[in-house]
Design a protein around this motif. Structure first.
Motif, mmCIF file in Angstrom:
data_model
loop_
_atom_site.group_PDB
_atom_site.id
_atom_site.type_symbol
_atom_site.label_atom_id
_atom_site.label_comp_id
_atom_site.label_asym_id
_atom_site.label_seq_id
_atom_site.Cartn_x
_atom_site.Cartn_y
_atom_site.Cartn_z
ATOM 1 N N MET A 243 -6.188 -2.733 -1.892
ATOM 2 C CA MET A 243 -7.186 -3.320 -0.659
ATOM 3 C C MET A 243 -7.889 -4.549 -1.187
ATOM 4 O O MET A 243 -8.165 -5.405 0.459
ATOM 5 C CB MET A 243 -7.335 -1.984 -0.159
ATOM 6 C CG MET A 243 -7.813 -2.346 1.139
ATOM 7 S SD MET A 243 -6.892 -3.287 2.378
ATOM 8 C CE MET A 243 -6.912 -2.819 3.862
ATOM 9 N N GLY A 244 -8.888 -4.033 -1.831
ATOM 10 C CA GLY A 244 -9.937 -5.423 -2.095
ATOM 11 C C GLY A 244 -9.649 -6.721 -2.395
ATOM 12 O O GLY A 244 -9.919 -7.805 -1.699
ATOM 13 N N ASP A 245 -8.797 -6.952 -3.170
ATOM 14 C CA ASP A 245 -7.806 -7.919 -3.329
ATOM 15 C C ASP A 245 -8.037 -8.495 -2.399
ATOM 16 O O ASP A 245 -7.704 -9.991 -2.456
ATOM 17 C CB ASP A 245 -7.133 -8.128 -4.576
ATOM 18 C CG ASP A 245 -8.077 -7.162 -5.912
ATOM 19 O OD1 ASP A 245 -9.346 -8.394 -6.379
ATOM 20 O OD2 ASP A 245 -6.952 -7.236 -7.009
ATOM 21 N N LYS A 246 -6.488 -7.961 -1.733
ATOM 22 C CA LYS A 246 -5.808 -8.494 -0.638
ATOM 23 C C LYS A 246 -7.225 -8.805 0.781
ATOM 24 O O LYS A 246 -6.494 -9.766 0.634
ATOM 25 C CB LYS A 246 -5.357 -7.479 0.116
ATOM 26 C CG LYS A 246 -3.874 -7.580 1.389
ATOM 27 C CD LYS A 246 -4.044 -6.195 1.928
ATOM 28 C CE LYS A 246 -2.608 -6.633 3.365
ATOM 29 N NZ LYS A 246 -2.338 -5.184 3.538
ATOM 30 N N VAL A 247 -8.268 -8.123 0.806
ATOM 31 C CA VAL A 247 -9.281 -8.893 1.629
ATOM 32 C C VAL A 247 -9.689 -10.095 1.191
ATOM 33 O O VAL A 247 -9.675 -10.298 2.249
ATOM 34 C CB VAL A 247 -11.210 -7.784 2.265
ATOM 35 C CG1 VAL A 247 -11.568 -8.329 2.926
ATOM 36 C CG2 VAL A 247 -9.564 -6.262 2.794
ATOM 37 N N GLU B 166 1.155 -1.215 0.089
ATOM 38 C CA GLU B 166 0.031 0.059 -0.102
ATOM 39 C C GLU B 166 1.070 1.341 -0.273
ATOM 40 O O GLU B 166 0.670 2.281 -0.350
ATOM 41 C CB GLU B 166 -0.760 0.108 1.585
ATOM 42 C CG GLU B 166 -2.013 -0.935 0.833
ATOM 43 C CD GLU B 166 -1.126 -1.680 2.125
ATOM 44 O OE1 GLU B 166 -0.463 -2.366 2.295
ATOM 45 O OE2 GLU B 166 -2.532 -2.922 1.655
ATOM 46 N N GLU B 167 1.804 1.175 0.491
ATOM 47 C CA GLU B 167 2.372 3.015 0.874
ATOM 48 C C GLU B 167 3.384 2.404 -0.643
ATOM 49 O O GLU B 167 3.914 3.193 -1.548
ATOM 50 C CB GLU B 167 4.134 2.348 1.879
ATOM 51 C CG GLU B 167 3.434 1.848 3.311
ATOM 52 C CD GLU B 167 2.633 0.884 3.936
ATOM 53 O OE1 GLU B 167 2.418 -0.158 2.996
ATOM 54 O OE2 GLU B 167 2.843 0.620 4.920
ATOM 55 N N TYR B 168 3.647 1.592 -1.341
ATOM 56 C CA TYR B 168 4.641 1.871 -2.458
ATOM 57 C C TYR B 168 3.753 1.912 -3.453
ATOM 58 O O TYR B 168 3.963 3.150 -3.877
ATOM 59 C CB TYR B 168 5.204 -0.146 -3.154
ATOM 60 C CG TYR B 168 4.777 0.074 -4.269
ATOM 61 C CD1 TYR B 168 6.163 0.733 -4.505
ATOM 62 C CD2 TYR B 168 4.889 -0.525 -5.374
ATOM 63 C CE1 TYR B 168 7.048 -0.241 -5.637
ATOM 64 C CE2 TYR B 168 4.833 -0.588 -6.627
ATOM 65 C CZ TYR B 168 6.140 -0.569 -6.569
ATOM 66 O OH TYR B 168 6.442 -0.358 -8.320
ATOM 67 N N GLU B 169 2.388 1.792 -3.185
ATOM 68 C CA GLU B 169 1.075 2.829 -3.849
ATOM 69 C C GLU B 169 1.001 4.178 -4.145
ATOM 70 O O GLU B 169 1.377 5.138 -5.029
ATOM 71 C CB GLU B 169 -0.067 2.024 -4.104
ATOM 72 C CG GLU B 169 0.038 0.554 -4.659
ATOM 73 C CD GLU B 169 -0.371 0.679 -6.175
ATOM 74 O OE1 GLU B 169 -0.586 1.452 -6.780
ATOM 75 O OE2 GLU B 169 0.263 -0.280 -6.836
#
Length: 672
Positions: free
Chosen positions: A658-662, A456-459
């Motif tokens: 984030m959705g794919d991660k969830v 996420e930080e990378y994005e």
């Protein structure tokens, strides 16, 4: 007769005790030393070896007023006198040992004498070795003439300096003369040790973590401290089981003449280590430094046994530390997640709130100035204030990046530049393209780490690189932990600017390549971000997450409240319906058609204890409560599939990520 009488004028001299001691009857040796009195006082000397017919001697030279001007320092210089025709690298070991026991010695400059051009060539070759941390100045015995020594000595030192590149040192720093800055962290570590507290040092590669540990080792060479260093990147360490690592540490805590005895076992390891620590000298503080800690933690999938062993190892250590406050741990590595995460694999993380992570920042401008000018003076280079400010502004004060930038400039000057040579901002700007070529591999390494450990930080870093500050600021407000990581790693400053501007082109290139690789893995071409496709993807994410979260809620509440009462908890946390109207309705019906995103968020918020297994997975799949609730808000606020709306591309990308991660995490948890 003293040297100053021989030459006349204001010159150095040879200590009379040397003349009556080891120099007595050694006229050839005296002749070798006399020329050095043009710039030095020869304080003392000793015979080191009888391995050659005439032996090896070493002397301590103290610069006089003229020598201080030439060297820019008043530190003593070590002179090793040989009659060899080839420079022996074993002499560097002698120099290291002498420097350890003499704080007045210059750790970087070493004078040696020998015979013939081959000796000079081999000494220069050793000095130019990238692993070398010394400028070796060779003198040929036959060339030490009285009538021209002052000029020859100066020119010889300068030639050696020009040929050396002290900036291009890529290994952890073993010498205090090469160690700059970081004193705030050093002092913090020392304060923690005095208070029997443990500390974690985390940061990007090449920011000086290992050098800090080596510095601490040098500082704590006394009877009051014993430092035990463990490199977890070593296969011999990370292949151990938790009780075997305890034994490995125990063996180093004991005096050399004492033995552990029988091997530790899984059943006895903790008890035996505890028994050992209870018997240790309580007046000695045992500092156990574990470098590259992520290699023996759950975040590293290459060593899977440490997912379980990590918990057992640190639970044992924590229990022992409560009664043995003379044992302190210093952990260091790239990924501070090992100490930030509250649970692993459903178990409490023993390091959480026990090791407080500290991150290695870039050097401050004064520290940078001291580093480049202290090293530069040996090489005949002077960096003005504008040059130092450019290094801070353009390379973020990252010590390795700055060193390599300076090294590139040094190489660009060739082998015949004037001494001293002034280095300005324009000097660096002239060499920007070549410097960035040299640094590109280090930039990729940094970005690979961020992409792996903090996607996420990378994005978000990509948003700043692409000048989308508004999206970055918006997401920072919703997910402050993400922007905090970027700040702690020294990649983004408090004003939301990338601290290493020279890395921005590589960030853009890295993100493009990552997208291409991701598309190649999926065997599809990158999709154009049309409004229709974004609506479809948001719908896929929202429906996929809602279905799985409802299943998770049912399972978690049933487990917590039982089959007959779990439905009542659904009603009690409802925010979309009048609770009175839900009484008597089948819980599965409520779950299916009367439970909306706001209700799901309310249940997860109030009943998180039943669902916290979501945060116990590895970093690329673990979900923290705060980020899950914020994500649900984002889904609820951006229902573009239902309202025929649109969404900013960057925000869309983060929601999908984030959705794919969830979805991935929930699929693992709900897999029967």
């Amino acid at each position: 007769m003293a040297a100053k009488v021989l030459y006349g004028g204001n010159m150095g001299e040879i200590n009379p005790s040397l003349r009556s001691g080891i120099l007595n009857g050694q006229q050839d040796l005296r002749n070798l030393l006399e020329p050095f009195t043009k710039l030095f006082n020869i304080k003392s000397g000793f015979r080191y070896s009888k391995s050659t017919s005439q032996g090896i001697y070493y002397f301590f030279l103290k610069p006089d007023i003229h020598g201080e001007k030439v060297l820019g320092s008043s530190s003593e210089i070590l002179l090793i006198v040989t009659r060899d025709s080839h420079f022996r690298k074993s002499l560097l070991g002698l120099a290291d040992n002498l420097c350890l026991n003499n704080q007045d010695l210059d750790n970087l400059l070493l004078f040696v004498t020998g015979v013939g051009n081959k000796f000079e060539d081999s000494a220069i070759e050793s000095s130019n070795d990238p692993r070398s941390t010394r400028i070796i100045v060779p003198f040929l015995n036959d060339d030490l003439k009285f009538d021209k020594m002052s000029e020859e000595l100066t020119n010889t030192i300068r030639r050696a300096a020009i040929n050396s590149d002290l900036f291009d040192i890529r290994q952890p720093l073993q010498s205090d003369e090469m160690f700059f800055g970081r004193m705030a962290i050093i002092n913090e570590i020392r304060a923690k040790i005095r208070q029997s507290e443990n500390i974690g040092i985390f940061g990007l590669r090449r920011t000086g973590k290992t050098s800090v540990l080596l510095k601490m080792s040098r500082l704590m060479k006394s009877n009051k401290f014993k430092m035990i260093s463990i490199n977890a990147e070593n296969q011999a360490v990370y292949s151990l089981r938790w009780w075997q690592l305890l034994q490995h540490i125990a063996e180093q805590m004991l005096p050399k003449d004492e033995q552990i005895g029988n091997d530790y076992t899984e059943a006895s390891g903790g008890k035996r280590f505890s028994s050992l620590t209870n018997k240790l000298d309580k007046t000695v503080t045992y500092v156990i430094a574990i470098d590259e800690i992520e290699h023996i933690s759950p975040v590293n999938e290459k060593n899977p046994h440490w997912k379980e062993d990590f918990i057992d190892f640190w639970k044992t250590i924590r229990a022992i530390h409560t009664t043995n406050r003379n044992i302190v741990f210093i952990l260091s590595g790239v990924n501070g997640y090992v100490a930030e995460k509250s649970t692993f694999e459903g178990s409490e993380n023993p390091l959480f709130n026990w090791i407080i992570p500290q991150y290695m920042p870039g050097l401050e401008i004064d520290e940078l100035g001291k580093m480049v000018n202290s090293l530069g003076r040996y090489m005949g280079l002077q960096f003005d204030r504008d040059a130092v400010e450019h290094l801070k502004r353009y390379y973020g004060g990252h010590p390795m990046l700055v060193r390599l930038a300076c090294s590139t400039v040094h190489k660009s000057l060739g082998q015949a530049y004037a001494i001293p040579t002034k280095i300005t901002k324009a000097t660096f700007e002239k060499n920007t393209e070549e410097i960035n070529k040299i640094l590109s591999s280090f930039y990729r390494q940094i970005l690979d780490q961020i992409c792996r450990w903090y996607p996420e930080e990378y994005e978000m870093l990509g948003m700043l690189a692409n000048q989308d500050r508004q999206s970055f600021i918006s997401l920072s407000e919703e997910f402050p932990e993400f922007s905090n990581h970027l700040h702690w790693y020294g990649l983004v400053d408090s004003d939301k600017n990338i601290t290493i501007p020279s890395m921005i082109p590589e960030i853009k290139r890295h993100i493009r390549n990552s997208k291409k690789k991701e598309s190649a893995v999926k065997n599809e071409q990158p999709k154009e971000l049309t409004v229709e496709w974004k609506r479809s993807e948001i719908g896929r994410i929202r429906n996929g997450c809602e279905d799985r979260l409802k299943k998770l809620i049912k399972r978690g509440l049933k487990f917590k409240y039982g089959v007959s009462k779990w439905g009542a908890s659904l009603v009690s946390h409802s925010v979309s319906y009048d609770k009175a109207k839900l009484h008597g309705i089948n819980p599965d019906e409520i779950l299916k058609s009367r439970l909306y995103l706001k209700d799901i968020k309310s249940i997860l918020d109030k009943e998180w204890g039943a669902f916290q297994a979501m945060q116990s997975d590895r970093k690329d799949a673990a979900i923290q409560k705060i980020e899950l609730l914020a994500f649900i808000d984002q889904l609820d606020q951006n229902r573009i599939d239902a309202h025929a709306g649109d969404i900013d591309d960057m925000k869309f990308g983060l929601i999908v990520l984030m959705g794919d991660k969830v979805i991935r995490t929930l699929d693992n948890l709900l897999d029967d």
